[in-house]
Design a protein around this motif. Structure first.
Motif, short mmCIF file in Angstrom:
data_model
loop_
_atom_site.label_atom_id
_atom_site.label_comp_id
_atom_site.label_asym_id
_atom_site.label_seq_id
_atom_site.Cartn_x
_atom_site.Cartn_y
_atom_site.Cartn_z
N ALA A 268 3.18 0.59 -5.51
CA ALA A 268 4.63 0.79 -5.62
C ALA A 268 5.10 1.89 -4.66
N THR A 269 4.31 2.95 -4.54
CA THR A 269 4.71 4.04 -3.64
C THR A 269 4.53 3.63 -2.18
N LEU A 270 3.49 2.87 -1.88
CA LEU A 270 3.31 2.39 -0.51
C LEU A 270 4.48 1.51 -0.09
N LEU A 271 4.98 0.70 -1.00
CA LEU A 271 6.14 -0.14 -0.70
C LEU A 271 7.33 0.73 -0.30
N LYS A 272 7.49 1.83 -0.98
CA LYS A 272 8.59 2.75 -0.71
C LYS A 272 8.49 3.36 0.69
N TYR A 273 7.26 3.64 1.14
CA TYR A 273 7.08 4.32 2.41
C TYR A 273 6.83 3.36 3.59
N GLN A 274 6.86 2.06 3.35
CA GLN A 274 6.70 1.12 4.45
C GLN A 274 7.89 1.23 5.40
N ALA A 275 7.62 1.33 6.71
CA ALA A 275 8.69 1.45 7.70
C ALA A 275 9.46 0.14 7.79
N GLU A 276 10.64 0.20 8.37
CA GLU A 276 11.51 -0.96 8.47
C GLU A 276 10.83 -2.13 9.19
N ASP A 277 9.97 -1.81 10.17
CA ASP A 277 9.29 -2.89 10.90
C ASP A 277 8.02 -3.39 10.21
N GLY A 278 7.66 -2.79 9.08
CA GLY A 278 6.49 -3.25 8.32
C GLY A 278 5.28 -2.35 8.43
N MET A 279 5.30 -1.38 9.33
CA MET A 279 4.14 -0.52 9.54
C MET A 279 4.12 0.65 8.56
N TRP A 280 2.97 1.34 8.51
CA TRP A 280 2.87 2.61 7.81
C TRP A 280 2.45 3.68 8.81
N ARG A 281 2.56 4.94 8.42
CA ARG A 281 2.41 6.05 9.35
C ARG A 281 1.11 6.83 9.15
N ASN A 288 8.46 11.39 10.62
CA ASN A 288 8.31 11.72 12.04
C ASN A 288 6.90 11.48 12.55
N SER A 289 6.03 11.03 11.68
CA SER A 289 4.64 10.76 12.05
C SER A 289 4.54 9.40 12.74
N TRP A 290 3.54 9.26 13.60
CA TRP A 290 3.40 8.01 14.37
C TRP A 290 2.85 6.87 13.52
N LYS A 291 3.23 5.66 13.91
CA LYS A 291 2.79 4.47 13.18
C LYS A 291 1.33 4.15 13.55
N LEU A 326 2.78 -9.32 10.63
CA LEU A 326 3.42 -9.73 11.88
C LEU A 326 3.71 -8.54 12.79
N SER A 327 3.92 -7.38 12.21
CA SER A 327 4.10 -6.17 13.02
C SER A 327 2.76 -5.65 13.52
N LEU A 328 1.77 -5.66 12.64
CA LEU A 328 0.44 -5.15 12.99
C LEU A 328 -0.18 -5.88 14.17
N ILE A 329 -0.09 -7.21 14.17
CA ILE A 329 -0.79 -7.97 15.21
C ILE A 329 -0.13 -7.82 16.59
N LYS A 330 1.07 -7.27 16.63
CA LYS A 330 1.69 -6.98 17.93
C LYS A 330 0.96 -5.86 18.66
#
Length: 379
Positions: A268-281, A288-291, A326-330
């Motif tokens: 549930a918390t990971l869902l909250k912190y997922q970036a708009e494009d689908g990645m995590w940091r 401000n941390s990199w994906k 779909l974001s990851l495989i890019k």
């Protein structure tokens, strides 16, 4: 010519398996109708082929290792599970061929099971045993799993080793969240290979100890008790470790409700912190941390598994898993290597330390989760 025929056979097998799995997954719309080149079957085959072409490698990928390291173990295991779900026997054979020298001239590459990062190696021969039924694989894999629960031995033994062992835990306990994949992977595999519930029962008790010791109120985990940062890949090991364990933990196991509670809270918390494009940091809660790709792959795998097993609401988590994939495989380059993988990282009480970690390309820490995701989608 023989190699070309094997590759062709593998490709045909993957296509056939994809059709079967497509039918099985029809109740989850987000897990079908992939863009060309983006399907789990295609990405999994590409990543597995890249692994087969990669020699045994150290963390820096420039010098041969003294022993096989855990990123290679994790990628090897992922490639084997992908071969299994796609019915690709040609791929399984290539992965078995990689192991063959370890029975002879290169047996020194087999690590000593005196640390979680080395003991996880047992998951590979155990998987090879389940796919080939060759007892020689079972003998090696079982030895690794058994050593984890045996009395402390070897040069890494400390006073804490005896303290944990006396509490009924593995003497290799160290309370780093990485451990909860390293321990659960080999012990779940030992249970699957032998049917002996001792392995997974002990692993479940170990998981509860880590949950009670390390999980924070928001569901995430510090890298270690003295390092108060939510490092992406560290939490990734925990996410995949819980889903790997729960996938095989008997429904009547008394520790299952506690582990499921910890798993769902984290998801549930990971869902909250997922970036708009689908990645995590790299640092999950720092916008401000990199994906970072290895943690994104791990969290995606945990989401997929939860949806497929019915633990998570598919209307919420399935679209999130698809977006992440779909974001990851890019981030996969033309060589089949994934980019922006955090380098191997020890714990350190420094926010900046985690932000400054090098971003590797083709690091097996990042290749392995691609295979885990592909397998989870197709399982």
């Amino acid at each position: 010519m023989k190699s070309a025929n094997l590759l062709l056979a593998g490709a045909v097998t993957v296509l056939a398996a994809t059709a079967t799995v497509h039918a099985q997954s029809s109740s989850i719309p987000a897990f079908k109708s992939w863009p060309r080149g983006a399907s789990p079957a295609e990405i999994g085959q590409k990543t597995a082929s890249r692994f087969i072409a990669t020699p045994h490698t150290n963390f820096n990928r420039t010098t041969p290792p003294k022993v096989i390291t855990y990123p290679e173990t994790c990628t090897w295991y992922g490639a084997l599970t992908f071969a299994k779900v796609t019915g690709n026997k040609a791929l399984t054979q290539k992965l078995a061929d990689r192991f063959e020298p370890l029975f002879g001239s290169r047996d020194s590459l087999i690590p000593v099971p005196d640390h979680v990062d080395y003991t996880v190696f047992g998951s590979v021969p155990l998987e090879l045993y389940m796919q080939t039924k060759e007892e020689r694989y079972l003998k090696i894999g079982k030895m690794f799993a058994d050593k984890q629960w045996g009395p402390p031995e070897g040069k890494r033994v400390t006073a804490e080793s005896h303290r944990f062992y006396d509490k009924g835990l593995t003497w290799q306990t160290r309370l780093w969240i990485d451990d909860m994949f390293m321990i659960t992977a080999v012990q779940s595999q030992a249970f699957r290979a032998t049917g002996n519930p001792m392995y997974i029962t002990k692993a479940a008790k170990e998981m509860v100890f880590y949950l009670d010791s390390l999980q924070q109120p928001n569901g995430l985990f510090y890298h270690a008790p003295d390092v108060p940062y939510f490092w992406g890949r560290g939490d990734g090991w925990m996410a995949v470790g819980m889903s790997e364990l729960l996938r095989s933990l008997p429904k009547n196991n008394p520790d299952r409700p506690r582990i499921m509670e910890g798993y769902k809270k984290m998801m549930a918390t990971l869902l909250k912190y997922q970036a708009e494009d689908g990645m995590w940091r790299q640092l999950i809660d720092d916008p401000n941390s990199w994906k970072e790709t290895s943690c994104t792959g791990m969290f995606t795998c945990a989401f997929i598994t939860g949806v497929k097993e019915g633990w998570l609401d598919k209307s919420i988590y399935a679209p999130a898993a698809r977006k992440a994939w779909l974001s990851l495989i890019k981030y996969i380059n033309s060589d089949g290597d994934i980019t922006d993988v955090c380098e191997g990282t020890n714990k350190k009480d420094s926010h900046q330390y985690y932000l400054d970690r090098k971003r590797n390309t083709g690091d097996l820490h990042g290749q392995a989760p691609l295979l885990w995701c592909a397998t989870a989608f197709l399982r």
